[in-house]
Write a protein that holds these residues in place. Structure first.
Motif, PDB file in Angstrom:
ATOM      1  N   GLU A  39      32.359 -70.107   9.633  1.00  0.00           N
ATOM      2  CA  GLU A  39      33.255 -70.787  10.504  1.00  0.00           C
ATOM      3  C   GLU A  39      34.666 -70.951   9.491  1.00  0.00           C
ATOM      4  O   GLU A  39      34.872 -72.034   9.134  1.00  0.00           O
ATOM      5  CB  GLU A  39      32.675 -72.284  10.794  1.00  0.00           C
ATOM      6  N   THR A  40      35.333 -69.772   9.435  1.00  0.00           N
ATOM      7  CA  THR A  40      36.602 -69.816   8.435  1.00  0.00           C
ATOM      8  C   THR A  40      37.791 -69.640   9.475  1.00  0.00           C
ATOM      9  O   THR A  40      37.608 -69.031  10.482  1.00  0.00           O
ATOM     10  CB  THR A  40      36.611 -68.735   7.393  1.00  0.00           C
ATOM     11  N   ASP A  41      38.916 -70.066   9.249  1.00  0.00           N
ATOM     12  CA  ASP A  41      40.316 -70.165   9.795  1.00  0.00           C
ATOM     13  C   ASP A  41      41.544 -69.943   9.095  1.00  0.00           C
ATOM     14  O   ASP A  41      41.337 -69.686   7.596  1.00  0.00           O
ATOM     15  CB  ASP A  41      40.345 -71.287  11.096  1.00  0.00           C
ATOM     16  N   ALA A  42      42.371 -70.029   9.636  1.00  0.00           N
ATOM     17  CA  ALA A  42      43.894 -69.824   9.020  1.00  0.00           C
ATOM     18  C   ALA A  42      43.978 -70.924   7.835  1.00  0.00           C
ATOM     19  O   ALA A  42      44.319 -70.552   6.727  1.00  0.00           O
ATOM     20  CB  ALA A  42      44.959 -70.084   9.902  1.00  0.00           C
ATOM     21  N   LEU A  43      43.326 -72.180   8.126  1.00  0.00           N
ATOM     22  CA  LEU A  43      43.491 -73.216   7.208  1.00  0.00           C
ATOM     23  C   LEU A  43      42.644 -72.994   5.811  1.00  0.00           C
ATOM     24  O   LEU A  43      42.911 -73.318   4.795  1.00  0.00           O
ATOM     25  CB  LEU A  43      43.304 -74.559   7.812  1.00  0.00           C
ATOM     26  N   THR A  44      41.533 -72.282   6.293  1.00  0.00           N
ATOM     27  CA  THR A  44      40.687 -72.014   5.011  1.00  0.00           C
ATOM     28  C   THR A  44      41.432 -70.978   4.157  1.00  0.00           C
ATOM     29  O   THR A  44      41.189 -71.183   2.981  1.00  0.00           O
ATOM     30  CB  THR A  44      39.367 -71.335   5.665  1.00  0.00           C
ATOM     31  N   HIS A  45      41.949 -70.032   4.857  1.00  0.00           N
ATOM     32  CA  HIS A  45      42.801 -68.959   3.860  1.00  0.00           C
ATOM     33  C   HIS A  45      43.585 -69.767   2.931  1.00  0.00           C
ATOM     34  O   HIS A  45      43.803 -69.529   1.741  1.00  0.00           O
ATOM     35  CB  HIS A  45      43.632 -67.964   4.840  1.00  0.00           C
ATOM     36  N   LYS A  46      44.447 -70.843   3.535  1.00  0.00           N
ATOM     37  CA  LYS A  46      45.405 -71.490   2.849  1.00  0.00           C
ATOM     38  C   LYS A  46      44.891 -72.366   1.642  1.00  0.00           C
ATOM     39  O   LYS A  46      45.587 -72.489   0.619  1.00  0.00           O
ATOM     40  CB  LYS A  46      46.157 -72.459   3.920  1.00  0.00           C
ATOM     41  N   LEU A  47      43.905 -73.022   2.003  1.00  0.00           N
ATOM     42  CA  LEU A  47      43.365 -73.740   1.055  1.00  0.00           C
ATOM     43  C   LEU A  47      42.454 -73.007  -0.259  1.00  0.00           C
ATOM     44  O   LEU A  47      42.770 -73.447  -1.234  1.00  0.00           O
ATOM     45  CB  LEU A  47      41.915 -74.522   1.577  1.00  0.00           C
ATOM     46  N   VAL A  48      42.041 -71.698   0.064  1.00  0.00           N
ATOM     47  CA  VAL A  48      41.380 -71.038  -0.970  1.00  0.00           C
ATOM     48  C   VAL A  48      42.589 -70.156  -1.645  1.00  0.00           C
ATOM     49  O   VAL A  48      42.598 -70.304  -2.990  1.00  0.00           O
ATOM     50  CB  VAL A  48      40.555 -69.790  -0.038  1.00  0.00           C
ATOM     51  N   ALA A  49      43.697 -69.965  -1.175  1.00  0.00           N
ATOM     52  CA  ALA A  49      44.763 -69.372  -1.915  1.00  0.00           C
ATOM     53  C   ALA A  49      45.510 -70.439  -2.722  1.00  0.00           C
ATOM     54  O   ALA A  49      45.901 -70.189  -3.747  1.00  0.00           O
ATOM     55  CB  ALA A  49      45.850 -68.669  -0.744  1.00  0.00           C
ATOM     56  N   GLY A  50      45.272 -72.074  -2.142  1.00  0.00           N
ATOM     57  CA  GLY A  50      46.021 -72.848  -2.951  1.00  0.00           C
ATOM     58  C   GLY A  50      45.232 -73.167  -4.109  1.00  0.00           C
ATOM     59  O   GLY A  50      45.689 -73.510  -5.417  1.00  0.00           O
ATOM     60  N   ILE A  51      43.811 -73.187  -3.970  1.00  0.00           N
ATOM     61  CA  ILE A  51      42.834 -73.587  -4.999  1.00  0.00           C
ATOM     62  C   ILE A  51      42.897 -72.523  -6.195  1.00  0.00           C
ATOM     63  O   ILE A  51      42.931 -72.896  -7.269  1.00  0.00           O
ATOM     64  CB  ILE A  51      41.438 -73.629  -4.603  1.00  0.00           C
ATOM     65  N   SER A  52      43.031 -71.236  -5.591  1.00  0.00           N
ATOM     66  CA  SER A  52      43.066 -70.040  -6.736  1.00  0.00           C
ATOM     67  C   SER A  52      44.231 -69.999  -7.453  1.00  0.00           C
ATOM     68  O   SER A  52      44.404 -69.643  -8.647  1.00  0.00           O
ATOM     69  CB  SER A  52      42.537 -68.828  -5.974  1.00  0.00           C
ATOM     70  N   ARG A  53      45.237 -70.658  -6.929  1.00  0.00           N
ATOM     71  CA  ARG A  53      46.754 -70.553  -7.734  1.00  0.00           C
ATOM     72  C   ARG A  53      46.474 -71.295  -8.802  1.00  0.00           C
ATOM     73  O   ARG A  53      47.501 -70.821  -9.798  1.00  0.00           O
ATOM     74  CB  ARG A  53      47.720 -70.813  -6.758  1.00  0.00           C
ATOM     75  N   HIS A  54      45.937 -72.150  -8.918  1.00  0.00           N
ATOM     76  CA  HIS A  54      46.194 -73.060 -10.161  1.00  0.00           C
ATOM     77  C   HIS A  54      44.700 -73.232 -10.826  1.00  0.00           C
ATOM     78  O   HIS A  54      44.544 -74.061 -11.885  1.00  0.00           O
ATOM     79  CB  HIS A  54      46.470 -74.683  -9.722  1.00  0.00           C
ATOM     80  N   ASN A  55      43.663 -72.573 -10.222  1.00  0.00           N
ATOM     81  CA  ASN A  55      42.373 -72.597 -10.913  1.00  0.00           C
ATOM     82  C   ASN A  55      41.638 -71.222 -10.994  1.00  0.00           C
ATOM     83  O   ASN A  55      42.201 -70.412 -10.380  1.00  0.00           O
ATOM     84  CB  ASN A  55      41.435 -73.605 -10.348  1.00  0.00           C
ATOM     85  N   ASP A  56      40.695 -70.919 -11.847  1.00  0.00           N
ATOM     86  CA  ASP A  56      39.940 -69.923 -11.826  1.00  0.00           C
ATOM     87  C   ASP A  56      38.826 -70.009 -10.602  1.00  0.00           C
ATOM     88  O   ASP A  56      37.902 -71.094 -10.795  1.00  0.00           O
ATOM     89  CB  ASP A  56      39.144 -69.677 -12.981  1.00  0.00           C
ATOM     90  N   LEU A  57      38.891 -69.442  -9.501  1.00  0.00           N
ATOM     91  CA  LEU A  57      38.064 -69.480  -8.408  1.00  0.00           C
ATOM     92  C   LEU A  57      37.069 -68.398  -8.235  1.00  0.00           C
ATOM     93  O   LEU A  57      37.494 -67.168  -8.258  1.00  0.00           O
ATOM     94  CB  LEU A  57      38.907 -69.755  -7.074  1.00  0.00           C
ATOM     95  N   VAL A  58      35.929 -68.567  -8.248  1.00  0.00           N
ATOM     96  CA  VAL A  58      34.812 -67.549  -7.874  1.00  0.00           C
ATOM     97  C   VAL A  58      33.965 -67.966  -6.810  1.00  0.00           C
ATOM     98  O   VAL A  58      33.504 -69.095  -6.700  1.00  0.00           O
ATOM     99  CB  VAL A  58      33.889 -67.331  -9.116  1.00  0.00           C
TER     100      VAL A  58
END
Length: 328
Positions: free
Chosen positions: A223-242
């Protein structure tokens, strides 16, 4: 009787485990997770990755490592790196000055583990929940051994546990205990409940890991949606996300010609995969979700580890971290 339905669901035979001992393919306890500590040496989360690692510079992203702390501003010495010269201060004072930085002693790591009922499924070796728990524990042990702070978020359908990153063994044990407790709540007889939205968990990640964290997420990303994309992009912008994308071969390649009974614990329905249209729609839905998460690597430069329940967790992590040939 407690695990009988789970064994049937996972395609496991009942005689594989003694009466009172939990089958480690279905559930994990704290003792089982602690056994993984020695095997965790086969992986690394340091910035300098092995050549075959999915996290090295040849891939879409790499680990940036620990941050830098400003130490002092002083006059330039012949042994200093000219790249450290502060040209504004030099111009203002008329003498060369350099900014001195020291590497942070450690870097905080947040390990996010999905233990919702959608993860309580497996058709070959493990349940998805077990694969996620094992990979998370391996990561926690290795990161702690590297001297970095370890914490995490473990969530099920109803509850969420937050462990702030710490460098002590107590922080590591608190994370492993929360992971074992959440996994123990999964069973074929668990009460029906509305699953916790993944977006709610990602908001918690964004609140804790504001910047310069290593964030690992092990989930099936149901269950992912547009908000999931936004949150993932935001977290990865300032952190190393794997991202550790956990899937099962049964949903990857849905068999044809079978009648499958699915249930939410209260209602149930029979699905005929022999119906070409039904089979096509189910397959497209399953593959579409996997393809969406895998595409985040291209969109946001996020490394995605395609983990499967059909393979040993240690071997998979060693393979993706580039140390597959090393054995203990």
């Amino acid at each position: 009787m407690r695990d009988r339905a789970a064994r049937m669901r996972a395609g496991l035979k009942e005689h594989g485990t003694p009466g009172n001992v939990a089958d480690p393919r279905i559930s994990v306890d704290l003792a089982h997770l602690r056994v993984l500590q020695a095997k965790a040496r086969r992986i690394t989360f340091l910035p300098r990755q092995p050549a075959r690692s999915i996290l090295n510079g040849r891939h879409a992203s790499r680990l940036r490592g620990r941050g830098l702390n400003f130490e002092e501003l002083r006059q330039y010495l012949p042994s200093d790196d000219v790249r450290a010269i502060d040209w504004k201060v030099t111009a203002r004072t008329g003498t060369p000055h350099v900014r001195i930085f020291t590497e942070e002693r450690d870097r905080p790591t947040l390990i996010v583990v999905d233990q919702r009922m959608s993860m309580f499924f497996g058709s070959e070796l493990n349940m998805k929940s077990v694969t996620a728990a094992q990979c998370a524990a391996l990561s926690a042990f290795r990161i702690h051994d590297q001297g970095d702070r370890v914490g995490g978020i473990v969530f099920g359908d109803q509850a969420i546990a937050e462990i702030r990153p710490g460098r002590s063994r107590r922080s590591l044990d608190a994370f492993l205990t929360a992971l074992a407790d959440a996994n123990s709540l999964l069973s074929a007889e668990a009460p029906v409940s509305t699953p916790m939205p993944l977006n709610q968990v990602l908001k918690s990640v964004a609140r804790i890991a504001k910047r310069d964290h290593l964030v690992l997420v092990f989930s099936d990303f149901d269950e992912t949606d547009a908000l999931t994309h936004k949150l993932v992009a935001g977290i990865s912008r300032h952190n190393d996300l794997v991202l550790g994308l956990v899937s099962d071969p049964y949903t990857d390649t849905l068999p044809k010609g079978r009648r499958i009974v699915v249930s939410d614990g209260t209602l149930q329905a029979e699905i005929d995969t022999g119906d070409t249209k039904v089979h096509r729609r189910l397959t497209e839905m399953a593959k579409g979700r996997l393809a969406e998460v895998l595409d985040w690597q291209r969109l946001y430069g996020i490394p995605v580890l395609p983990l499967t329940t059909a393979r040993d967790s240690v071997e998979q992590m060693a393979h993706y971290m580039g140390l597959a040939g090393r054995r203990l």
